[in-house]
Design a protein around this motif. Sequence first.
Motif, mmCIF file in Angstrom:
data_model
loop_
_atom_site.group_PDB
_atom_site.id
_atom_site.type_symbol
_atom_site.label_atom_id
_atom_site.label_comp_id
_atom_site.label_asym_id
_atom_site.label_seq_id
_atom_site.Cartn_x
_atom_site.Cartn_y
_atom_site.Cartn_z
ATOM 1 N N ARG A 117 0.843 -1.207 0.000
ATOM 2 C CA ARG A 117 0.000 0.000 0.000
ATOM 3 C C ARG A 117 0.874 1.251 0.000
ATOM 4 O O ARG A 117 1.950 1.276 0.583
ATOM 5 C CB ARG A 117 -0.923 -0.004 1.216
ATOM 6 N N GLN A 118 0.398 2.283 -0.669
ATOM 7 C CA GLN A 118 1.173 3.522 -0.742
ATOM 8 C C GLN A 118 1.277 4.183 0.627
ATOM 9 O O GLN A 118 0.308 4.205 1.391
ATOM 10 C CB GLN A 118 0.530 4.485 -1.740
ATOM 11 N N TYR A 150 10.241 -2.522 -2.684
ATOM 12 C CA TYR A 150 9.218 -1.482 -2.593
ATOM 13 C C TYR A 150 9.797 -0.163 -3.119
ATOM 14 O O TYR A 150 10.537 0.519 -2.405
ATOM 15 C CB TYR A 150 8.743 -1.308 -1.154
ATOM 16 N N CYS A 203 10.462 3.469 -3.753
ATOM 17 C CA CYS A 203 10.087 4.702 -3.081
ATOM 18 C C CYS A 203 11.190 5.729 -3.320
ATOM 19 O O CYS A 203 12.204 5.431 -3.954
ATOM 20 C CB CYS A 203 9.847 4.482 -1.591
ATOM 21 N N PHE A 250 4.558 9.303 -7.585
ATOM 22 C CA PHE A 250 3.786 8.751 -6.469
ATOM 23 C C PHE A 250 2.295 8.768 -6.796
ATOM 24 O O PHE A 250 1.575 7.790 -6.570
ATOM 25 C CB PHE A 250 4.060 9.544 -5.194
ATOM 26 N N ARG A 251 1.820 9.872 -7.336
ATOM 27 C CA ARG A 251 0.393 9.994 -7.658
ATOM 28 C C ARG A 251 -0.040 8.988 -8.722
ATOM 29 O O ARG A 251 -1.175 8.523 -8.712
ATOM 30 C CB ARG A 251 0.071 11.419 -8.116
ATOM 31 N N GLY A 271 1.268 6.054 -9.053
ATOM 32 C CA GLY A 271 1.449 4.707 -8.536
ATOM 33 C C GLY A 271 2.780 4.073 -8.904
ATOM 34 O O GLY A 271 3.040 2.909 -8.556
ATOM 35 N N LEU A 309 5.582 4.896 -7.661
ATOM 36 C CA LEU A 309 6.269 4.775 -6.379
ATOM 37 C C LEU A 309 5.294 4.285 -5.317
ATOM 38 O O LEU A 309 4.155 4.768 -5.243
ATOM 39 C CB LEU A 309 6.856 6.115 -5.948
ATOM 40 N N ILE A 310 5.744 3.342 -4.507
ATOM 41 C CA ILE A 310 4.932 2.862 -3.388
ATOM 42 C C ILE A 310 4.921 3.889 -2.264
ATOM 43 O O ILE A 310 3.906 4.081 -1.585
ATOM 44 C CB ILE A 310 5.479 1.519 -2.862
ATOM 45 N N GLY A 311 6.058 4.553 -2.065
ATOM 46 C CA GLY A 311 6.111 5.480 -0.936
ATOM 47 C C GLY A 311 7.043 6.642 -1.164
ATOM 48 O O GLY A 311 7.885 6.637 -2.064
ATOM 49 N N CYS A 348 -2.991 8.171 -0.585
ATOM 50 C CA CYS A 348 -2.074 7.620 0.414
ATOM 51 C C CYS A 348 -2.853 7.240 1.664
ATOM 52 O O CYS A 348 -3.460 8.088 2.307
ATOM 53 C CB CYS A 348 -1.002 8.647 0.741
#
Length: 392
Positions: free
Chosen positions: A244-245, A268, A270, A289-290, A292, A294-296, A312
């Motif tokens: 999950r982000q 993961y 990030c 990130f927006r 998807g 990047l996970i984090g 998030c």
Amino acid sequence: MPNQNMKTKTPRYYQVSGVQKVNKCWKAGGSPLAVLPGGGGKTLMIAMLMQEQLAAAVKREEQLLYIAHRRELVTQVANKLILDGDLPEHMVGLLLGGAVRDSSRPIQVASIQTLHNMTSLPRASHVFFDEGHRSVAATYRKLLERLGSPKVAGFTATPTRLDGKPLGAAYTDLIEVEKMSVLIRKKFLSSPRCFSDVTELLPQLEGLKKSAGDFNHLELGKRMNQKYLIGGILKNYVRWADGRQFAGFAASIEHSKALVAQFYKAGYPCAHIDANTPPQERTEIIRRFRTGELIGIWNYDIISEGFDLPACRVCIMARPTLSYVKFQQQAARVMRWYKGEDALLLDHALNISRFYFPDIDRQFTLNGGEVLDDQPRITKTCPSCHHLVPAD
């Protein structure tokens, strides 16, 4: 700037009443500080107030000035004023380093740093302070002196300061727009499930020095940047939020980068950002990130206040703090209601033991910090699942 052909948001009942209260305060000659939990929709309230004042400002050749303290917030707010607030795109300008400026536009969204360095300021009839608890600082007060005597309104989720300065130095009225418990009950916000860890995988903070009221950042960074602590954070994430982000809050730049490396090694993807990350690189990381990719995002002191990441749903706290503002603002990144998905807060900083849970109602005044009730605020951790719950 965004496409104007998008549906604007319909104001909620408390936003309508909040705008009415701000106007009432202005008419009485006051300067209101509107308090609304993070994710409750302060920007739409500001857009509504601007809509009411726009025609008069244009007629008088004056401007409506929105002030934020970070460049991401400036661009984010400008977009939301247009998309959510139905303000004409051609009337919204940016006062921001590197941005094309058009001083003729009646609405200006500005960074405090840019305004501070400008020799000629906008002729503002109204000033709206993002994160209004910041506006008692010297930079803000000097700016207001230069602006003359505009009508002022501040907006914040956290009406208190670590240095204890009373917000009554800048505002006459504190307006509680709506309570946290009501927003959660009506599903405007989410109540996060909170988890901690076994004592052996939590930081030892005894004897840690303090600076400016918080933990000394140099010592804290060294204390937190330990392999066993980083390994515990990764293990807890895999157990409770696998895939999950997340938004992760680190104790130093080096700590954040170490966490990125450990998460990447585990599969993961990030990225790290801090105040020194070049603007274009920060923008690209947030875009990835927006979408998807990047996970984090691991960060040091950059994506807490006001930062909008609606998809998030996981907050990882790896930065112990004595600042209620930092704690609550970080937790708020995952408390927006989003498609009915639950929110998780993984506390590896012992912050909940200091401030209690982020979803409770709190009472503040303009004279100082939080007004505590007589209810005990003690937590306990389930020894098997590490779920944090009230001790009563």
